[in-house]
Write a protein that holds these residues in place. Structure first.
Motif, PDB file in Angstrom:
ATOM      1  N   VAL A 116       0.974  -1.074  -0.020  1.00 33.58           N
ATOM      2  CA  VAL A 116       0.095  -0.171  -0.036  1.00 33.58           C
ATOM      3  C   VAL A 116       0.821   1.157   0.011  1.00 33.58           C
ATOM      4  CG1 VAL A 116      -1.881   1.287   1.317  1.00 33.58           C
ATOM      5  CG2 VAL A 116      -1.795  -1.000   1.228  1.00 33.58           C
ATOM      6  N   GLY A 117       0.303   2.212  -0.832  1.00 36.10           N
ATOM      7  CA  GLY A 117       1.105   3.601  -0.865  1.00 36.10           C
ATOM      8  C   GLY A 117       0.125   4.724  -0.209  1.00 36.10           C
ATOM      9  N   ARG A 118       0.603   5.300   0.702  1.00 36.20           N
ATOM     10  CA  ARG A 118      -0.152   6.310   1.242  1.00 36.20           C
ATOM     11  C   ARG A 118      -0.399   7.603   0.382  1.00 36.20           C
ATOM     12  NH1 ARG A 118       2.663  10.653   3.701  1.00 36.20           N
ATOM     13  NH2 ARG A 118       4.875  10.186   4.066  1.00 36.20           N
ATOM     14  N   ARG A 119      -1.482   8.361   0.607  1.00 36.92           N
ATOM     15  CA  ARG A 119      -1.835   9.700   0.018  1.00 36.92           C
ATOM     16  C   ARG A 119      -0.736  10.700   0.523  1.00 36.92           C
ATOM     17  NH1 ARG A 119      -6.447   9.135   0.629  1.00 36.92           N
ATOM     18  NH2 ARG A 119      -7.577   8.467  -1.277  1.00 36.92           N
ATOM     19  N   SER A 120      -0.365  11.649  -0.657  1.00 37.52           N
ATOM     20  CA  SER A 120       0.363  12.523  -0.315  1.00 37.52           C
ATOM     21  C   SER A 120      -0.149  13.836   0.092  1.00 37.52           C
ATOM     22  CB  SER A 120       1.379  12.865  -1.363  1.00 37.52           C
ATOM     23  OG  SER A 120       0.361  13.580  -2.454  1.00 37.52           O
ATOM     24  N   VAL A 121       0.532  14.623   0.523  1.00 37.05           N
ATOM     25  CA  VAL A 121      -0.126  15.993   1.147  1.00 37.05           C
ATOM     26  C   VAL A 121      -0.819  16.712  -0.095  1.00 37.05           C
ATOM     27  CG1 VAL A 121       0.340  18.659   1.842  1.00 37.05           C
ATOM     28  CG2 VAL A 121       1.842  16.648   2.947  1.00 37.05           C
ATOM     29  N   ALA A 122      -0.309  16.729  -1.187  1.00 37.53           N
ATOM     30  CA  ALA A 122      -0.902  17.089  -2.302  1.00 37.53           C
ATOM     31  C   ALA A 122      -2.158  16.171  -2.553  1.00 37.53           C
ATOM     32  CB  ALA A 122      -0.172  17.171  -3.684  1.00 37.53           C
ATOM     33  N   GLY A 123      -2.343  15.116  -2.325  1.00 37.24           N
ATOM     34  CA  GLY A 123      -3.441  14.151  -2.480  1.00 37.24           C
ATOM     35  C   GLY A 123      -4.544  14.785  -1.354  1.00 37.24           C
ATOM     36  N   TRP A 124      -4.093  15.111  -0.162  1.00 39.28           N
ATOM     37  CA  TRP A 124      -5.216  15.188   0.774  1.00 39.28           C
ATOM     38  C   TRP A 124      -5.599  16.814   0.550  1.00 39.28           C
ATOM     39  CZ3 TRP A 124      -7.377  12.203   3.325  1.00 39.28           C
ATOM     40  CH2 TRP A 124      -7.067  10.846   3.983  1.00 39.28           C
ATOM     41  N   ALA A 125      -4.847  17.674   0.004  1.00 39.33           N
ATOM     42  CA  ALA A 125      -5.272  18.788  -0.504  1.00 39.33           C
ATOM     43  C   ALA A 125      -6.220  18.702  -1.779  1.00 39.33           C
ATOM     44  CB  ALA A 125      -4.212  19.957  -1.157  1.00 39.33           C
ATOM     45  N   GLU A 126      -6.045  17.681  -2.642  1.00 33.22           N
ATOM     46  CA  GLU A 126      -7.221  17.517  -3.465  1.00 33.22           C
ATOM     47  C   GLU A 126      -8.333  17.069  -3.013  1.00 33.22           C
ATOM     48  OE1 GLU A 126      -7.310  14.227  -7.138  1.00 33.22           O
ATOM     49  OE2 GLU A 126      -5.730  16.036  -7.644  1.00 33.22           O
ATOM     50  N   VAL A 127      -8.396  16.086  -1.961  1.00 35.35           N
ATOM     51  CA  VAL A 127      -9.542  15.718  -1.463  1.00 35.35           C
ATOM     52  C   VAL A 127     -10.377  16.761  -0.793  1.00 35.35           C
ATOM     53  CG1 VAL A 127     -10.532  14.254   0.314  1.00 35.35           C
ATOM     54  CG2 VAL A 127      -8.830  13.138  -1.140  1.00 35.35           C
ATOM     55  N   ALA A 128      -9.479  17.776   0.030  1.00 34.01           N
ATOM     56  CA  ALA A 128     -10.381  18.733   0.641  1.00 34.01           C
ATOM     57  C   ALA A 128     -10.925  19.795  -0.388  1.00 34.01           C
ATOM     58  CB  ALA A 128      -9.262  19.554   1.469  1.00 34.01           C
ATOM     59  N   ARG A 129     -10.137  19.938  -1.628  1.00 35.06           N
ATOM     60  CA  ARG A 129     -10.553  20.867  -2.486  1.00 35.06           C
ATOM     61  C   ARG A 129     -12.134  20.356  -3.315  1.00 35.06           C
ATOM     62  NH1 ARG A 129     -10.309  20.626  -8.063  1.00 35.06           N
ATOM     63  NH2 ARG A 129      -8.523  19.032  -7.780  1.00 35.06           N
ATOM     64  N   HIS A 162      -6.503   5.236 -16.017  1.00 38.32           N
ATOM     65  CA  HIS A 162      -5.888   4.211 -15.386  1.00 38.32           C
ATOM     66  C   HIS A 162      -4.311   4.241 -14.855  1.00 38.32           C
ATOM     67  CE1 HIS A 162      -9.548   1.682 -15.491  1.00 38.32           C
ATOM     68  NE2 HIS A 162      -9.708   1.763 -16.600  1.00 38.32           N
ATOM     69  N   THR A 163      -3.864   5.461 -15.256  1.00 33.43           N
ATOM     70  CA  THR A 163      -2.549   5.771 -14.987  1.00 33.43           C
ATOM     71  C   THR A 163      -2.466   6.025 -13.481  1.00 33.43           C
ATOM     72  OG1 THR A 163      -2.198   7.177 -16.769  1.00 33.43           O
ATOM     73  CG2 THR A 163      -0.769   7.531 -15.129  1.00 33.43           C
ATOM     74  N   VAL A 164      -1.558   5.142 -12.842  1.00 33.57           N
ATOM     75  CA  VAL A 164      -1.319   5.128 -11.257  1.00 33.57           C
ATOM     76  C   VAL A 164      -0.076   6.113 -10.867  1.00 33.57           C
ATOM     77  CG1 VAL A 164      -2.450   2.872 -11.093  1.00 33.57           C
ATOM     78  CG2 VAL A 164       0.176   3.013 -11.384  1.00 33.57           C
ATOM     79  N   GLY A 165      -0.263   6.349  -9.367  1.00 30.06           N
ATOM     80  CA  GLY A 165       0.915   7.064  -8.982  1.00 30.06           C
ATOM     81  C   GLY A 165       0.509   8.682  -9.273  1.00 30.06           C
ATOM     82  N   GLY A 166       1.509   9.297  -9.507  1.00 32.45           N
ATOM     83  CA  GLY A 166       1.501  10.675  -9.470  1.00 32.45           C
ATOM     84  C   GLY A 166       1.651  11.437  -8.237  1.00 32.45           C
ATOM     85  N   ARG A 167       1.453  12.626  -8.390  1.00 31.30           N
ATOM     86  CA  ARG A 167       1.754  13.775  -7.217  1.00 31.30           C
ATOM     87  C   ARG A 167       0.885  13.229  -5.955  1.00 31.30           C
ATOM     88  NH1 ARG A 167      -0.948  18.441  -6.829  1.00 31.30           N
ATOM     89  NH2 ARG A 167      -2.743  18.712  -8.387  1.00 31.30           N
ATOM     90  N   THR A 168      -0.423  12.768  -6.247  1.00 28.74           N
ATOM     91  CA  THR A 168      -1.241  12.709  -5.185  1.00 28.74           C
ATOM     92  C   THR A 168      -0.903  11.407  -4.312  1.00 28.74           C
ATOM     93  OG1 THR A 168      -2.670  11.399  -6.633  1.00 28.74           O
ATOM     94  CG2 THR A 168      -3.070  13.768  -6.513  1.00 28.74           C
ATOM     95  N   VAL A 169      -0.077  10.658  -4.645  1.00 33.13           N
ATOM     96  CA  VAL A 169       0.727   9.584  -3.948  1.00 33.13           C
ATOM     97  C   VAL A 169       2.099   9.623  -3.270  1.00 33.13           C
ATOM     98  CG1 VAL A 169       1.131   7.226  -3.883  1.00 33.13           C
ATOM     99  CG2 VAL A 169      -0.545   7.982  -5.388  1.00 33.13           C
ATOM    100  N   ALA A 170       2.178   9.451  -2.032  1.00 33.54           N
ATOM    101  CA  ALA A 170       3.486   9.764  -1.395  1.00 33.54           C
ATOM    102  C   ALA A 170       4.635   8.940  -1.902  1.00 33.54           C
ATOM    103  CB  ALA A 170       3.246   9.674   0.154  1.00 33.54           C
TER     104      ALA A 170
END
Length: 244
Positions: A87-100, A199-207
């Motif tokens: 498992v890979g956790r959500r990054s700070v940018a990922g949590w910011a996207e969720v909040a947005r 279906h691209t995985v990863g990216g800046r929203t993943v830590a």
């Protein structure tokens, strides 16, 4: 094994349902308490501008350093059951996207209610808008709590959110680049065509760095059953890049 995994998913669904219900209730109450026909009210204007500022701040594209690793978990909640995996956790940018994504419908609803005329039917319209926003925000919160981690590698496939790609369809991985930065891992299918961009995985929203995620996908692509043995496994490190 499959039955026990599906049965183990109910506890996760209950917890996610409670989280979603809580978020839904908060969003609905916030919108329902907004008075109608108040576009000229200074207090209302201040609230709207503060929320707009928060939304703009959350919308800024962040590229924090991602140094996390894929972590083995004995119970990974997926689409159809619970199984072991990485498992890979959500990054700070990922949590910011969720909040947005949660804040945007609330802000739009508040602005809409404030524009409603001071007539009798406006009260019913406000309730409808509040319920609609509550359902939308609640579903978003449910999805966040429903799945383990931002990205997961299990014997069932490669999953990010509700999107999952079966191992058997992946023939090659490629790093996706955007504006000079690595931003996700493309998955190329056996037929030679790329899996759709969604279906691209990863990216800046993943830590987890995309190079590390790609190395793990390549390692287990030909032997995904290793993730189902129930014993801890480690994600391999990407190969060192040659100097220059």
């Amino acid at each position: 094994m499959q039955g026990s995994g599906a049965a183990g998913l109910w506890g996760r669904r209950v917890v996610a349902g409670l989280v979603g219900a809580g978020a839904s209730g908060v969003a609905a109450v916030v919108v329902a308490r907004m008075p109608v026909d108040t576009t000229d009210d200074e207090a209302v204007g201040l609230v709207v501008w503060l929320l707009t500022g928060a939304l703009l701040l959350l919308s800024r594209e962040r590229r924090p350093r991602r140094r996390a690793r894929l972590v083995w978990r004995a119970r990974v909640a997926g689409l159809h059951g619970v199984e072991p995996g990485l498992v890979g956790r959500r990054s700070v940018a990922g949590w910011a996207e969720v909040a947005r994504e949660m804040l945007l419908p609330i802000l739009l609803a508040l602005m809409l209610v404030a524009w409603l005329p001071g007539q009798e039917w406006s009260g019913w319209a406000r309730i409808v808008v509040a319920v609609g926003v509550g359902v939308l925000v609640g579903r978003m919160a449910y999805d966040v709590a429903r799945f383990t981690g931002a990205v997961a590698l299990t014997a069932s496939g490669i999953r990010q959110g509700r999107r999952q790609v079966a191992w058997v369809t992946v023939d090659q991985t490629l790093l996706r680049r955007s504006h000079g930065h690595v931003d996700g891992v493309y998955l190329r299918t056996v037929s030679g065509r790329r899996v759709p961009r969604s279906h691209t995985v990863g990216g800046r929203t993943v830590a987890v760095p995309d190079e590390r995620l790609r190395a793990a996908i390549d390692h287990y692509r030909g032997r995904p059953e290793m993730l189902a043995v129930g014993l801890p496994v480690e994600a391999p490190e990407p190969a060192a890049q040659p100097p220059g």
